[in-house]
Scaffold this active site. Structure first.
Site, PDB file in Angstrom:
ATOM      1  N   LYS A 102     -15.695  -7.515   3.488  1.00  0.00           N
ATOM      2  CA  LYS A 102     -14.621  -7.817   4.456  1.00  0.00           C
ATOM      3  C   LYS A 102     -15.049  -7.267   5.816  1.00  0.00           C
ATOM      4  O   LYS A 102     -14.394  -6.392   6.378  1.00  0.00           O
ATOM      5  CB  LYS A 102     -13.308  -7.149   4.036  1.00  0.00           C
TER       6      LYS A 102
ATOM      7  N   SER B 266      -3.087  -7.482   2.783  1.00  0.00           N
ATOM      8  CA  SER B 266      -3.343  -7.387   4.221  1.00  0.00           C
ATOM      9  C   SER B 266      -3.706  -8.761   4.776  1.00  0.00           C
ATOM     10  O   SER B 266      -3.350  -9.085   5.914  1.00  0.00           O
ATOM     11  CB  SER B 266      -4.491  -6.417   4.492  1.00  0.00           C
TER      12      SER B 266
ATOM     13  N   ARG C 224      -2.079  -5.784  -8.511  1.00  0.00           N
ATOM     14  CA  ARG C 224      -1.036  -6.782  -8.239  1.00  0.00           C
ATOM     15  C   ARG C 224      -0.956  -7.834  -9.318  1.00  0.00           C
ATOM     16  O   ARG C 224       0.106  -8.308  -9.658  1.00  0.00           O
ATOM     17  CB  ARG C 224      -1.318  -7.477  -6.901  1.00  0.00           C
TER      18      ARG C 224
ATOM     19  N   HIS D 168       0.841  -1.204   0.000  1.00  0.00           N
ATOM     20  CA  HIS D 168       0.000   0.000   0.000  1.00  0.00           C
ATOM     21  C   HIS D 168       0.877   1.255   0.000  1.00  0.00           C
ATOM     22  O   HIS D 168       0.647   2.194  -0.756  1.00  0.00           O
ATOM     23  CB  HIS D 168      -0.863   0.065   1.274  1.00  0.00           C
TER      24      HIS D 168
HETATM   25  P1  ADP Z   1      -6.068  -5.798   0.387  1.00  0.00           P
HETATM   26  O1  ADP Z   1      -6.450  -6.362  -0.962  1.00  0.00           O
HETATM   27  O2  ADP Z   1      -4.620  -5.987   0.736  1.00  0.00           O
HETATM   28  O3  ADP Z   1      -7.036  -6.113   1.500  1.00  0.00           O
HETATM   29  P2  ADP Z   1      -7.127  -3.064   0.310  1.00  0.00           P
HETATM   30  O4  ADP Z   1      -8.576  -3.290   0.105  1.00  0.00           O
HETATM   31  O5  ADP Z   1      -6.759  -2.394   1.573  1.00  0.00           O
HETATM   32  O6  ADP Z   1      -6.150  -4.288   0.178  1.00  0.00           O
HETATM   33  O7  ADP Z   1      -6.523  -2.350  -0.943  1.00  0.00           O
HETATM   34  C1  ADP Z   1      -6.401  -0.992  -1.171  1.00  0.00           C
HETATM   35  C2  ADP Z   1      -5.716  -0.760  -2.502  1.00  0.00           C
HETATM   36  O8  ADP Z   1      -4.342  -1.122  -2.403  1.00  0.00           O
HETATM   37  C3  ADP Z   1      -6.279  -1.562  -3.678  1.00  0.00           C
HETATM   38  O9  ADP Z   1      -6.240  -0.728  -4.832  1.00  0.00           O
HETATM   39  C4  ADP Z   1      -5.302  -2.694  -3.835  1.00  0.00           C
HETATM   40  O10 ADP Z   1      -5.272  -3.188  -5.153  1.00  0.00           O
HETATM   41  C5  ADP Z   1      -4.002  -1.988  -3.469  1.00  0.00           C
HETATM   42  N1  ADP Z   1      -2.981  -2.908  -2.999  1.00  0.00           N
HETATM   43  C6  ADP Z   1      -3.051  -3.755  -1.952  1.00  0.00           C
HETATM   44  N2  ADP Z   1      -1.905  -4.448  -1.810  1.00  0.00           N
HETATM   45  C7  ADP Z   1      -1.074  -4.028  -2.799  1.00  0.00           C
HETATM   46  C8  ADP Z   1       0.269  -4.370  -3.204  1.00  0.00           C
HETATM   47  N3  ADP Z   1       0.951  -5.315  -2.562  1.00  0.00           N
HETATM   48  N4  ADP Z   1       0.787  -3.723  -4.273  1.00  0.00           N
HETATM   49  C9  ADP Z   1       0.063  -2.793  -4.924  1.00  0.00           C
HETATM   50  N5  ADP Z   1      -1.190  -2.438  -4.604  1.00  0.00           N
HETATM   51  C10 ADP Z   1      -1.758  -3.030  -3.561  1.00  0.00           C
END
Ligand code: ADP
Length: 168
Positions: free
Chosen positions: A43, A131, A93, A19
């Site tokens: 979630k 996460s 990703r 993130h």
């Molecule tokens: P997660 O899928 O880890 O629960 P979130 O819902 O918090 O993540 O995701 C918020 C944003 O961050 C989304 O656009 C997601 O694609 C992006 N994101 C999450 N992990 C990564 C990563 N390792 N690299 C790039 N972008 C990421």
């Protein structure tokens, strides 16, 4: 000229180095970046409350002067209109992220036609990182130092890790 504001939306339960990489890169492109913690009904069983997720995200972004963290319990498009944001930044990703993100981008465009969604490809180092991976490894007592910033490791261990004297 009008301030260009971008939003990085997500659950951030908890915020990872993946993130942060996206947030840091976005902060170089926009006048202001808002890390927006949202309620994702798919979630609902989160490890951290919204207030805790905000606090953890604030701690790891404090070196970025044009980044701020906020929480919103409603619709992302409404928040974006309210603060005058022009862009949503999403990290991709893998191909598997694409279909859902594409659908969300079209939905947000419908709800707020002036709002653009920009996709940034993950840094290859963080391609595997989510996460949920952090939560799983922490729950099993594994080393999460490659996945999250040092400032928040203890909070995650205390919340999710096996209950030892040290973690109480
Ligand atoms: P997660 O899928 O880890 O629960 P979130 O819902 O918090 O993540 O995701 C918020 C944003 O961050 C989304 O656009 C997601 O694609 C992006 N994101 C999450 N992990 C990564 C990563 N390792 N690299 C790039 N972008 C990421």
């Amino acid at each position: 000229m009008e301030k260009r504001i971008a939003i990085c939306p997500g659950s951030f339960d908890p915020i990872t180095k993946g993130h942060l990489d996206i947030i840091r890169r976005a902060s170089g492109l926009f006048d202001e970046v808002i890390v927006l913690i949202l309620v994702n009904y798919a979630k609902s069983n989160t490890a951290f409350t919204p207030a805790e997720r905000v606090e953890l995200a604030r701690r790891v972004t404090k070196d970025m002067p044009n980044v701020r963290v906020d929480f919103f319990g409603g619709l992302l498009a409404d928040y974006a209109s309210h603060v005058g944001a022009c862009t949503l930044i999403k990290g991709l990703r893998a191909v598997s992220d694409f279909e859902y993100e594409f659908q969300m981008a079209l939905t947000n465009k419908k709800l707020c036609p002036t709002l653009e969604t920009m996709f940034m490809t993950t840094d290859i180092k963080y391609m595997y990182l989510s996460s949920s991976i952090v939560r799983e490894v922490a729950t099993m007592g594994g080393d999460i130092s490659e996945f999250v910033c040092p400032e928040i490791i203890d909070d995650i261990r205390r919340r999710l890790g096996p209950k030892t004297e040290e973690n109480k």
